[in-house]
Design a protein around this motif. Structure first.
Motif, short mmCIF file in Angstrom:
data_model
loop_
_atom_site.label_atom_id
_atom_site.label_comp_id
_atom_site.label_asym_id
_atom_site.label_seq_id
_atom_site.Cartn_x
_atom_site.Cartn_y
_atom_site.Cartn_z
N THR A 124 -4.35 -10.90 21.69
CA THR A 124 -5.13 -9.68 21.78
C THR A 124 -6.52 -9.94 21.61
O THR A 124 -7.50 -9.13 22.21
N ARG A 162 -4.88 -5.01 5.23
CA ARG A 162 -5.56 -3.66 4.95
C ARG A 162 -6.86 -3.71 5.64
O ARG A 162 -7.73 -4.59 5.30
N ASP A 163 -7.23 -2.85 6.37
CA ASP A 163 -8.53 -2.66 6.93
C ASP A 163 -9.32 -2.33 5.71
O ASP A 163 -9.50 -1.19 5.13
N PRO A 164 -10.57 -3.02 5.15
CA PRO A 164 -11.56 -2.66 4.16
C PRO A 164 -12.36 -1.41 4.46
O PRO A 164 -12.71 -0.72 3.46
N LEU A 222 -16.08 -4.37 15.31
CA LEU A 222 -15.00 -3.63 14.82
C LEU A 222 -15.25 -2.27 14.89
O LEU A 222 -15.26 -1.53 13.78
N TRP A 273 -16.70 -9.98 4.70
CA TRP A 273 -15.41 -10.50 4.72
C TRP A 273 -15.60 -12.13 4.99
O TRP A 273 -16.09 -12.18 5.96
N GLU A 277 -0.72 -7.77 -0.74
CA GLU A 277 -1.74 -7.03 0.03
C GLU A 277 -2.90 -8.00 0.26
O GLU A 277 -3.57 -8.23 -0.64
N LEU A 278 -3.49 -7.75 1.58
CA LEU A 278 -4.78 -8.54 1.94
C LEU A 278 -5.65 -7.93 2.70
O LEU A 278 -5.25 -7.10 3.57
N ASP A 279 -7.08 -7.92 2.23
CA ASP A 279 -7.93 -7.43 3.48
C ASP A 279 -8.07 -8.13 4.46
O ASP A 279 -8.12 -9.35 4.52
N PHE A 280 -8.18 -7.19 5.55
CA PHE A 280 -8.29 -8.11 7.00
C PHE A 280 -8.90 -7.10 7.85
O PHE A 280 -8.39 -6.24 8.36
N PRO A 281 -10.27 -7.30 8.27
CA PRO A 281 -10.91 -6.28 9.00
C PRO A 281 -10.17 -6.05 10.26
O PRO A 281 -10.11 -4.90 10.78
N PRO A 282 -10.00 -6.90 11.08
CA PRO A 282 -9.46 -6.62 12.50
C PRO A 282 -8.06 -6.19 12.33
O PRO A 282 -7.23 -6.66 13.34
N VAL A 283 -7.75 -5.24 11.76
CA VAL A 283 -6.35 -4.64 11.39
C VAL A 283 -6.19 -3.94 12.73
O VAL A 283 -5.07 -3.98 13.48
N ARG A 284 -7.07 -3.52 13.44
CA ARG A 284 -6.86 -2.61 14.89
C ARG A 284 -6.29 -3.77 15.58
O ARG A 284 -5.68 -3.58 16.65
N TYR A 285 -6.85 -5.11 15.76
CA TYR A 285 -6.22 -6.01 16.69
C TYR A 285 -4.78 -6.41 16.41
O TYR A 285 -3.85 -6.27 17.26
N LEU A 286 -4.35 -6.28 14.95
CA LEU A 286 -3.31 -6.47 14.51
C LEU A 286 -2.13 -5.39 15.19
O LEU A 286 -0.92 -5.77 15.48
N SER A 287 -2.59 -4.30 14.84
CA SER A 287 -1.75 -3.03 15.30
C SER A 287 -1.70 -3.10 16.62
O SER A 287 -0.42 -2.78 17.10
N ALA A 288 -2.56 -3.43 17.61
CA ALA A 288 -2.44 -3.46 19.01
C ALA A 288 -1.34 -4.61 19.27
O ALA A 288 -0.28 -4.36 20.16
N ALA A 289 -1.36 -5.80 18.85
CA ALA A 289 -0.43 -7.14 18.80
C ALA A 289 0.80 -6.33 18.43
O ALA A 289 1.97 -6.90 19.14
N GLU A 290 0.99 -5.98 17.52
CA GLU A 290 2.02 -5.34 16.90
C GLU A 290 2.71 -4.42 17.98
O GLU A 290 4.07 -4.49 18.15
N TYR A 314 -1.22 -11.90 18.36
CA TYR A 314 -2.49 -11.51 18.00
C TYR A 314 -3.54 -12.12 18.58
O TYR A 314 -4.76 -12.08 18.90
N ARG A 346 1.00 -7.54 3.80
CA ARG A 346 0.23 -6.03 4.27
C ARG A 346 -1.18 -6.39 4.41
O ARG A 346 -1.93 -6.90 3.40
N LEU A 382 3.68 -13.20 14.51
CA LEU A 382 2.67 -12.46 15.35
C LEU A 382 1.48 -13.01 15.88
O LEU A 382 0.55 -12.55 16.37
#
Lengths: 292, 591
Positions: free
Chosen positions: A256, A234-236, A192, A97, B31-44, A253, A232, A249
């Motif tokens: 975090t 998305r985690d690839p 990750l 990515w 919609e976009l790819d974003f690997p650190p979604v886990r960080y986003l979820s935590a922040a949210e 973020y 939106r 956010l």
């Protein structure tokens, strides 16, 4: 005066050619910048004398010859290949990515960084190997010091496709079985994955006497959240998605992310693991210099 | 609240835009790819509560911002106390410049205070208002504000009394008939109690009566009337005494009698001035001063002709009622004949009058004893016959002359009551006939039954002027009574009327003869400066829900307040700016 490739923008350097060319260029520049090997073997063996030249270290002067003949000679040694280095490269989907097309993907950056590191180690005659992994271990190139090892490592990098998920824990566990002799383990990853599981494996390596170095790769866009008003993401790897408004956010973020980096750094320090946070816009030379 | 542009309120529908945008935006995010979604979820997760609150706050602010802007565009008008524009109003300003407004209270005429209030009322009017001005003459004056201001500025205390109840009733009807949102009547008066005595004004709901509260009560005495009778001037006093200061005090009265006016029928009088003084002691109750003083006129003033006089009091707070002119006529000596049946007392009295040149020999007036009604005499004074058997004949004689009265049966004894002839009052009557008839003028009564009546040029008595019938012939007033009968009553008194106006006397003439006079002066009720209580004012002007009795400052605040509106759009725009600033702060600072 030619520019040192190790200090240029990684994306610009990558456009010069393949991994080998880039890695060699980077290593040349990098080694010209340092006056001694960044890595030391466990012992050295004398090979020959040569006349002293200005700039040589005085500790290598042969005082006996100086006393007998009043002439300055320095001793030259050949290091033994006692250091066994294994580079663990995360080839998961998340590594493929990039925040913007102008930058390298994390995987591309990691490949070049790993190739350069392997070249440095091999030039020091350290046995160097490579393991690539995603959900599974994809490539295993045992540590060797023989000629052609670097080529094998580069080919291994090229032959490893972008994976899917990440299972660092499993890969690291398998690696422990491969590293019978203690040595150096360099993990190049975006981290990750589950921190506790990964740390458990790294701790085990450390417990086995390995020197462990972690390169935490991040794209700058992963550090500072930007994007459309509402998007939106998305985690690839896991396909988990979340709808956010990046502007509102962004601060939370960033906090975090910084907290996560600090957590990795603290955990690694606690277990004697070297941790280095590297963004993919950082010149390769600077990234390698983190090791010195 | 009302709006200048109510159609703009349709824009309130735009207040739903933020909510709609919010809903629409949520449905179609890219919609976009974003690997650190886990960080986003935590922040949210950590910011969820703050973000929810922020979203809610922003939506409320944006909705309110649009609503406020739309409201401002509709130009809302809100009711105000104090300043601000008012809606078109029909208003009648009653400026009571009746004589009492000339009273000096607190070093200034009452009228000055009323005029200031009137000017203030007029100054508050706008071109959309309909304005009338009513003065003490009761005439409603319309016109431009400038014209009415000129009238107010040139107004002085008038001579006419204003019936405030009637004036308020008429003003209320006028404003009520106007198709305007506001209807007010401003009553600027000293609010004399006597001016509110005529009942209750008919004021319809929706008409506001704003009355300036009266000033403090002041002492005043004035001359209500002056009448001349039998050589004396009777001066009626009126006025007011504030509560606690109603101890009677002597009031000096001066009478000046001017030169006589000759007329064809009289012999004329002398010129020059004759002064007489009297002392009245005011009486009355409840702050009202009522008393009378009788001042004997000098002999010169008994000469035939029209006489003018003026009664004066010492100056006080209200000057207009301190002087009052009067007029009376002294007729020339009547030519009188008494028939033998009229009796010895009448003959004796006539002899005295003849000696005093009050009567002469002649047949203009015939005094008879009931034997006949003197059919040829221009004027007749008829007594009942001494012999009851002749009563019928005498009645026929009266009928023949066209007199509707006749003697009836014998009446009961009693005392005379004669308001117009004070000398007769209380005189005992032992014997009398009841006078039967209708209409015409009853001059004296006994036991409430007519005793002395006049029908045309005939005077009819119920008793003979004899001591066997009445004690009158023995009374000191008998000769003046006969004088009054022959010179004044039977011939007919001169017509002296009174009217409101600047103090003066105007004579009425017929040909070259002076047939009457009109004496002008202020209404006696104007002398009573006792102010009405607020309760009385409220009741008289239509009731508590319509009437407000206010001080000058309160009146200034209350006038047009029923329809006073201020354009609140400026305030709303400021509020909108404030909301926008808050929205900006919330949107930027809470990220």
């Amino acid at each position: 005066m030619a520019q040192r490739l190790d200090l240029l923008d990684p994306a610009e350097v990558a456009r010069l050619g393949g991994i080998e060319i880039v890695a060699e260029g980077v290593v040349e520049g990098f080694l010209a910048g340092v006056h001694r090997s960044p890595f030391r073997g466990f012992s050295v063996e004398f090979t020959e004398h040569r006349a002293y030249q200005a700039g040589d270290e005085l500790r290598y002067l042969d005082w006996r010859i100086l006393g007998r003949s009043d002439r300055l000679f320095v001793k030259q040694f050949e290091e033994e290949t006692n250091l066994r280095a294994m580079i663990l490269l995360d080839a998961s989907r998340s590594m493929a990515w990039q925040g913007t097309p102008e930058r390298l993907t994390k995987r591309a950056y990691a490949d070049r960084l790993a190739a350069a590191l392997a070249l440095i180690l091999l030039r020091q005659r350290d046995a160097t190997g490579l393991v690539t992994f995603d959900e599974q271990v994809r490539q295993v190139i045992p540590a060797r010091v023989k000629a052609g090892q670097w080529t094998r490592i580069v080919r291994g990098l090229l032959d490893t496709p972008d994976g899917r998920g990440t299972a660092a824990h499993a890969a690291l566990q398998r690696l422990t079985a491969l590293l019978a002799r203690r040595g150096m383990v360099v993990l190049v990853s975006d981290l990750l994955f589950d921190r506790e599981l990964a740390l458990a494996a790294l701790r085990y390596l450390r417990h086995r006497g390995h020197q462990v170095i972690v390169f935490h790769l991040m794209d700058p866009a992963e550090v500072k959240l930007t994007g459309p008003p509402e998007v939106r993401f998305r985690d690839p790897e896991s396909s988990v998605s979340v709808v956010v408004r990046p502007r509102e956010l962004a601060r939370a973020y960033a906090t975090t992310v910084q907290r996560e980096i600090a957590a990795w750094r603290k955990a690694c320090r606690r277990h004697g693991i070297s941790y280095h946070h590297v963004q993919t816009d950082m010149p390769f030379g600077l990234a390698l210099r983190l090791l010195t | 609240m009302s709006f200048l542009h109510p159609l703009a309120l349709l824009g309130l529908a735009a207040a739903a835009i933020p909510a709609l945008l919010h809903l629409l935006q949520r449905r179609i995010p890219p919609e976009l790819d974003f690997p650190p979604v886990r960080y986003l979820s935590a922040a949210e997760r950590e910011s969820a509560r703050r973000l929810k609150l922020r979203h809610l706050l922003l939506m409320i602010l944006r909705t309110a911002l649009i609503a406020v802007i739309v409201l401002a565009a509709a130009r809302p008008l809100i009711p105000l106390r104090g300043g601000g524009a008012h809606q078109p109003t029909a208003v009648v300003i009653i400026l009571d410049n009746s004589p009492s407004s000339g009273a000096v209270v607190s070093a200034g005429p009452v009228l000055d205070r009323l005029r200031v209030a009137a000017r203030s009322s007029l100054a508050r009017t706008t071109s959309a208002d309909r304005v009338w001005l009513m003065l003490c003459d009761g005439v409603l004056r319309g016109g431009t504000r400038e014209a009415l201001l000129a009238i107010i500025d040139s107004t002085h205390a008038g001579w006419q009394r204003l019936d405030l109840v009637d004036a308020v009733g008429r003003a209320a009807r006028i404003v009520d008939a106007q198709p305007l949102p506001g209807r007010e009547v401003h009553v600027l008066s000293d609010l004399q109690r006597t001016a509110l005595a005529s009942g209750r004004a008919d004021v319809r709901r929706g008409v506001r009566i704003l009355a300036l509260e009266p000033g403090s009560a002041v002492t005043n005495r004035g001359i209500a009337s002056v009448t001349v009778s039998e050589g004396a001037a009777v001066i009626e006093l009126s006025g007011s005494t504030p509560a606690g200061r109603d101890i009677p005090q002597p009031v000096p009265v001066t009478i000046r009698i001017g030169g006589a006016r000759r007329d064809r029928g009289g012999g004329g009088g002398g010129g020059g001035e004759i002064a007489a003084r009297g002392l009245a002691t005011p009486g009355g109750s409840g702050g009202t001063m009522r008393s009378a003083v009788t001042v004997s006129l000098p002999v010169q003033s008994l000469a035939p002709g029209w006489w003018l006089g003026e009664a004066a009091l010492e100056p006080d707070e209200l000057r207009v009622d301190d002087r009052r002119p009067f007029a009376w006529r002294v007729a020339p000596a009547a030519r009188v004949t008494a028939t033998p049946g009229s009796g010895s007392f009448v003959a004796a009295a006539l002899a005295v009058l003849q000696e005093g040149k009050r009567v002469t020999e002649g047949r203009d007036v015939v005094i008879s004893g009931g034997e006949a009604a003197a059919p040829n005499a221009p004027h007749a004074i008829v007594q009942p016959p001494a012999d009851p058997a002749l009563v019928g004949q005498a009645n026929r004689g009266l009928a023949a002359r066209g007199v509707p009265w006749h003697w009836g049966d014998v009446g009961t004894p009693g005392n005379l009551v004669a308001p117009q002839l004070p000398a007769l009052d209380g005189t005992p009557v032992a014997r009398r006939y009841r006078l039967a008839g209708a209409s015409d003028e009853v001059l004296a009564t006994v036991n409430a039954e007519p005793w002395l009546v006049r029908s045309g040029n005939v005077l009819l008595l119920g008793s003979r002027l004899d001591t066997a019938w009445t004690a009158l012939p023995m009374a000191p007033g008998f000769v003046p009574f006969i004088d009054a009968l022959v010179n004044r009553i039977v011939i007919g008194e001169a017509d002296v009327n009174s009217a409101e106006g600047a103090p003066r006397v105007e004579f009425r003439t017929r040909g070259t003869d002076t047939v009457g006079a009109t004496v002008f002066g202020p209404d006696p009720r104007e002398s009573d400066l006792t102010p009405a209580t607020p309760a009385l004012v409220t009741t008289a002007f239509g009731g508590r829900d319509r009437v407000e009795v206010l001080s000058a400052s309160a009146l200034s605040a209350e006038r047009f307040s029923g329809t006073r509106r201020a354009d609140a759009s400026a305030i709303l725009l400021i509020l909108a700016l404030l909301l926008a600033a808050i929205e900006l702060a919330v949107a930027t600072r809470t990220r």
